[in-house]
Design a protein around this motif. Structure first.
Motif, PDB file in Angstrom:
ATOM      1  N   UNK A 104       0.850  -1.190   0.000  1.00 31.82           N
ATOM      2  CA  UNK A 104       0.000   0.000   0.000  1.00 31.82           C
ATOM      3  C   UNK A 104       0.889   1.244   0.000  1.00 31.82           C
ATOM      4  N   UNK A 105       0.320   2.444  -0.155  1.00 28.00           N
ATOM      5  CA  UNK A 105       1.132   3.662  -0.048  1.00 28.00           C
ATOM      6  C   UNK A 105       1.930   3.707   1.252  1.00 28.00           C
ATOM      7  N   UNK A 106       3.096   4.341   1.189  1.00 33.90           N
ATOM      8  CA  UNK A 106       4.059   4.302   2.287  1.00 33.90           C
ATOM      9  C   UNK A 106       3.488   4.775   3.620  1.00 33.90           C
ATOM     10  N   UNK A 107       2.634   5.784   3.593  1.00 38.04           N
ATOM     11  CA  UNK A 107       2.135   6.346   4.845  1.00 38.04           C
ATOM     12  C   UNK A 107       1.185   5.402   5.575  1.00 38.04           C
ATOM     13  N   UNK A 108       0.740   4.344   4.913  1.00 37.63           N
ATOM     14  CA  UNK A 108      -0.157   3.373   5.543  1.00 37.63           C
ATOM     15  C   UNK A 108       0.589   2.157   6.088  1.00 37.63           C
ATOM     16  N   UNK A 109       1.889   2.071   5.842  1.00 39.29           N
ATOM     17  CA  UNK A 109       2.639   0.878   6.228  1.00 39.29           C
ATOM     18  C   UNK A 109       2.569   0.603   7.723  1.00 39.29           C
ATOM     19  N   UNK A 110       2.905   1.598   8.528  1.00 36.14           N
ATOM     20  CA  UNK A 110       2.952   1.366   9.971  1.00 36.14           C
ATOM     21  C   UNK A 110       1.581   0.978  10.511  1.00 36.14           C
ATOM     22  N   UNK A 111       0.562   1.724  10.141  1.00 36.21           N
ATOM     23  CA  UNK A 111      -0.780   1.464  10.670  1.00 36.21           C
ATOM     24  C   UNK A 111      -1.247   0.047  10.350  1.00 36.21           C
ATOM     25  N   UNK A 112      -1.096  -0.367   9.098  1.00 35.05           N
ATOM     26  CA  UNK A 112      -1.603  -1.681   8.711  1.00 35.05           C
ATOM     27  C   UNK A 112      -0.749  -2.807   9.283  1.00 35.05           C
ATOM     28  N   UNK A 113       0.567  -2.612   9.317  1.00 37.23           N
ATOM     29  CA  UNK A 113       1.426  -3.651   9.897  1.00 37.23           C
ATOM     30  C   UNK A 113       1.121  -3.833  11.374  1.00 37.23           C
ATOM     31  N   UNK A 114       0.975  -2.730  12.098  1.00 34.45           N
ATOM     32  CA  UNK A 114       0.671  -2.812  13.528  1.00 34.45           C
ATOM     33  C   UNK A 114      -0.688  -3.469  13.760  1.00 34.45           C
ATOM     34  N   UNK A 115      -1.662  -3.115  12.945  1.00 35.63           N
ATOM     35  CA  UNK A 115      -2.992  -3.712  13.079  1.00 35.63           C
ATOM     36  C   UNK A 115      -2.931  -5.221  12.904  1.00 35.63           C
ATOM     37  N   UNK A 116      -2.221  -5.660  11.878  1.00 37.05           N
ATOM     38  CA  UNK A 116      -2.137  -7.098  11.615  1.00 37.05           C
ATOM     39  C   UNK A 116      -1.357  -7.822  12.704  1.00 37.05           C
ATOM     40  N   UNK A 117      -0.287  -7.213  13.200  1.00 36.97           N
ATOM     41  CA  UNK A 117       0.492  -7.848  14.263  1.00 36.97           C
ATOM     42  C   UNK A 117      -0.320  -7.979  15.547  1.00 36.97           C
ATOM     43  N   UNK A 118      -1.112  -6.951  15.855  1.00 40.93           N
ATOM     44  CA  UNK A 118      -1.855  -6.939  17.113  1.00 40.93           C
ATOM     45  C   UNK A 118      -3.127  -7.775  17.058  1.00 40.93           C
ATOM     46  N   UNK A 119      -3.754  -7.847  15.888  1.00 42.68           N
ATOM     47  CA  UNK A 119      -5.078  -8.463  15.822  1.00 42.68           C
ATOM     48  C   UNK A 119      -5.086  -9.845  15.179  1.00 42.68           C
ATOM     49  N   UNK A 120      -3.914 -10.359  14.825  1.00 38.08           N
ATOM     50  CA  UNK A 120      -3.807 -11.753  14.395  1.00 38.08           C
ATOM     51  C   UNK A 120      -2.772 -12.431  15.282  1.00 38.08           C
ATOM     52  N   UNK A 121      -2.774 -13.753  15.268  1.00 41.20           N
ATOM     53  CA  UNK A 121      -1.889 -14.464  16.197  1.00 41.20           C
ATOM     54  C   UNK A 121      -0.822 -15.307  15.524  1.00 41.20           C
ATOM     55  N   UNK A 122      -1.119 -15.901  14.380  1.00 43.25           N
ATOM     56  CA  UNK A 122      -0.148 -16.817  13.782  1.00 43.25           C
ATOM     57  C   UNK A 122       0.312 -16.395  12.394  1.00 43.25           C
ATOM     58  N   UNK A 123      -0.338 -15.392  11.800  1.00 41.44           N
ATOM     59  CA  UNK A 123       0.002 -14.999  10.438  1.00 41.44           C
ATOM     60  C   UNK A 123       1.339 -14.246  10.395  1.00 41.44           C
ATOM     61  N   UNK A 124       2.097 -14.480   9.322  1.00 44.54           N
ATOM     62  CA  UNK A 124       3.313 -13.722   9.056  1.00 44.54           C
ATOM     63  C   UNK A 124       2.945 -12.516   8.202  1.00 44.54           C
ATOM     64  N   UNK A 125       3.386 -11.337   8.625  1.00 46.44           N
ATOM     65  CA  UNK A 125       3.080 -10.101   7.911  1.00 46.44           C
ATOM     66  C   UNK A 125       4.266  -9.763   7.010  1.00 46.44           C
ATOM     67  N   UNK A 126       4.021  -9.712   5.724  1.00 45.73           N
ATOM     68  CA  UNK A 126       5.056  -9.384   4.741  1.00 45.73           C
ATOM     69  C   UNK A 126       4.692  -8.034   4.144  1.00 45.73           C
ATOM     70  N   UNK A 127       5.634  -7.107   4.123  1.00 44.71           N
ATOM     71  CA  UNK A 127       5.298  -5.751   3.696  1.00 44.71           C
ATOM     72  C   UNK A 127       6.312  -5.228   2.688  1.00 44.71           C
ATOM     73  N   UNK A 128       5.801  -4.550   1.675  1.00 42.04           N
ATOM     74  CA  UNK A 128       6.642  -3.905   0.670  1.00 42.04           C
ATOM     75  C   UNK A 128       7.527  -2.844   1.319  1.00 42.04           C
ATOM     76  N   UNK A 129       8.674  -2.599   0.676  1.00 44.75           N
ATOM     77  CA  UNK A 129       9.521  -1.489   1.105  1.00 44.75           C
ATOM     78  C   UNK A 129       8.848  -0.179   0.688  1.00 44.75           C
ATOM     79  N   UNK A 130       9.247   0.991   1.229  1.00 39.91           N
ATOM     80  CA  UNK A 130      10.137   1.155   2.367  1.00 39.91           C
ATOM     81  C   UNK A 130       9.428   0.761   3.659  1.00 39.91           C
ATOM     82  N   UNK A 131      10.190   0.562   4.706  1.00 35.37           N
ATOM     83  CA  UNK A 131       9.582   0.180   5.975  1.00 35.37           C
ATOM     84  C   UNK A 131       8.527   1.199   6.380  1.00 35.37           C
ATOM     85  N   UNK A 132       8.868   2.478   6.328  1.00 33.49           N
ATOM     86  CA  UNK A 132       7.951   3.580   6.642  1.00 33.49           C
ATOM     87  C   UNK A 132       8.617   4.863   6.163  1.00 33.49           C
ATOM     88  N   UNK A 133       7.861   5.942   6.004  1.00 32.38           N
ATOM     89  CA  UNK A 133       8.450   7.174   5.468  1.00 32.38           C
ATOM     90  C   UNK A 133       9.128   8.069   6.495  1.00 32.38           C
TER      91      UNK A 133
END
Length: 414
Positions: A104-133
């Motif tokens: 997704x666009x760079x400014x959404x990386x942190x929000x979506x990654x954090x949401x997935x890490x906090x609200x799922x338990x076993x899924x691996x989160x893979x995210x496009x670069x850059x890590x964040x802006x």
């Protein structure tokens, strides 16, 4: 996920894609190619869900040949959602998903990654670069990765570009060009032949979110140019200082690029070993020579043709020769594109170090990336997963130091 018990068995991972933009097509093509080649990867990835606010983008992705290949083992239709929350709250689909891939666009990386890490338990989160802006967002994501070891992986394919892999091997393992004394990376992109982002509005020519500093974090250096920083770091070592300059407002106003379209920099590499880093002999400079410094340039042209292969993408100069990665690596269908040439006493006129009939160039790195992602998860290599996040953070640190230097007109530490 089904787990392999013998070398001939295959581990199958369910994939949910969050963000159905054009860059995802390159990932899907690579995953489909790997799934067909069990000699290269014992992992099979199947698309289970698509998530994007645009029904049109979801439909385009769902109808791709690669998606047909990657959903062939099930008669169930691929689930579709407008938001990540809808996906996470659908237990039926989520139970079939092992990978959540965020593109997704760079400014959404942190929000979506954090949401997935906090609200799922076993899924691996893979995210496009850059890590964040921003540096602050990168720091928070690195911390989140350390608290959820193995669950966040950053997808940067350039280290797996076959030419980069081979160059690193020849320099550090084979001593093919002696001690490295200079390096250069040159990234150039033309919207006339853009094949990576697909973000240009066909009617207005605007770059969309890529043109916004608030959304992208900058211009070409933090976007396409970031792919060229990692190979320099992989081959030359850790970048500690940057001095650079940027230029903007060089594109037609209709393209709406707020950030830089040209950036130039000198990148100073780490000189002294520490408890956390060892400098290989191929990078150890003679006393009094000063630190290893690489030059780096990137530019985004408007609609002008590019002189492919007139300027190498990378040039590594050693005391006994040179390695050159050809400057046509984005021509993914051209035989030999993005290849590697060695010049030394044994090959004074140059020798192709990769099959000159190979195709894929830079895009060949996508297969290597997904092979490594599958390996990390299958082998539960949490340390490697976390390092992908740390390295992605370091990439952003270099770009942000470049931006600070463009303003301060002096060297900036990363």
């Amino acid at each position: 996920m089904s787990t392999s018990t013998t070398p001939t068995e295959t581990t199958t991972f369910g994939l949910a894609i969050v963000g159905c933009g054009q860059i995802v097509t390159h990932h899907l093509d690579a995953i489909a190619a790997l799934s067909k080649n069990q000699d290269a990867s014992r992992a099979s990835i199947q698309v289970r869900a698509l998530c994007d606010p645009s029904a049109e983008r979801r439909a385009v992705l769902a109808n791709l040949p690669a998606v047909s290949v990657l959903s062939s083992d099930t008669t169930t239709a691929i689930a579709q959602y407008e938001t990540v929350q809808e996906l996470i709250q659908d237990d039926v689909t989520l139970n079939t998903v092992d990978f959540i891939f965020i593109a997704v666009p760079h400014d959404l990386h942190e929000e979506l990654a954090m949401t997935c890490l906090k609200q799922t338990t076993r899924q691996t989160i893979i995210m496009e670069k850059p890590l964040a802006p921003t540096l602050e967002a990168c720091q928070r994501l690195v911390q989140a990765s350390s608290e959820n070891l193995g669950r966040l992986i950053i997808a940067e394919q350039s280290p797996y570009w076959p030419a980069v892999v081979q160059a690193r091997h020849l320099i550090h393992d084979e001593n093919a060009i002696g001690t490295l004394v200079a390096a250069a990376g040159y990234y150039y992109e033309s919207m006339r032949t853009n094949v990576t982002s697909g973000s240009v509005d066909a009617t207005s020519g605007a770059l969309g979110w890529r043109g916004s500093i608030a959304r992208a974090g900058g211009g070409i250096a933090i976007d396409g140019g970031l792919h060229w920083l990692r190979p320099l770091r992989e081959v030359c070592g850790r970048i500690t200082k940057v001095v650079g300059t940027t230029r903007s407002r060089l594109l037609p106003p209709a393209m709406e690029l707020e950030g830089e379209s040209v950036a130039h920099a000198l990148l100073e590499m780490e000189q002294e070993e520490s408890s956390s880093s060892t400098i290989p002999s191929s990078l150890q400079q003679v006393d009094g020579a000063g630190p290893l410094v690489a030059t780096y340039s990137c530019n985004l042209l408007a609609t002008a043709p590019m002189a492919h292969d007139m300027c190498p993408y990378f040039r590594f100069t050693g005391t006994q020769g040179e390695l050159v990665i050809r400057g046509n690596g984005l021509l993914q269908e051209q035989p030999g594109a993005g290849g590697l040439v060695l010049y030394n006493e044994n090959h004074p006129t140059g020798r192709d170090m990769l099959d000159p009939n190979q195709v894929g160039g830079f895009f060949g790195g996508f297969q290597g990336l997904w092979h490594e992602i599958s390996r990390m998860v299958t082998e539960r290599d949490a340390a490697a997963a976390h390092q992908s996040v740390v390295r992605a953070s370091d990439d952003v640190r270099v770009v942000l130091a470049l931006y600070r230097s463009a303003s301060s007109r002096t060297w900036e530490e990363t």
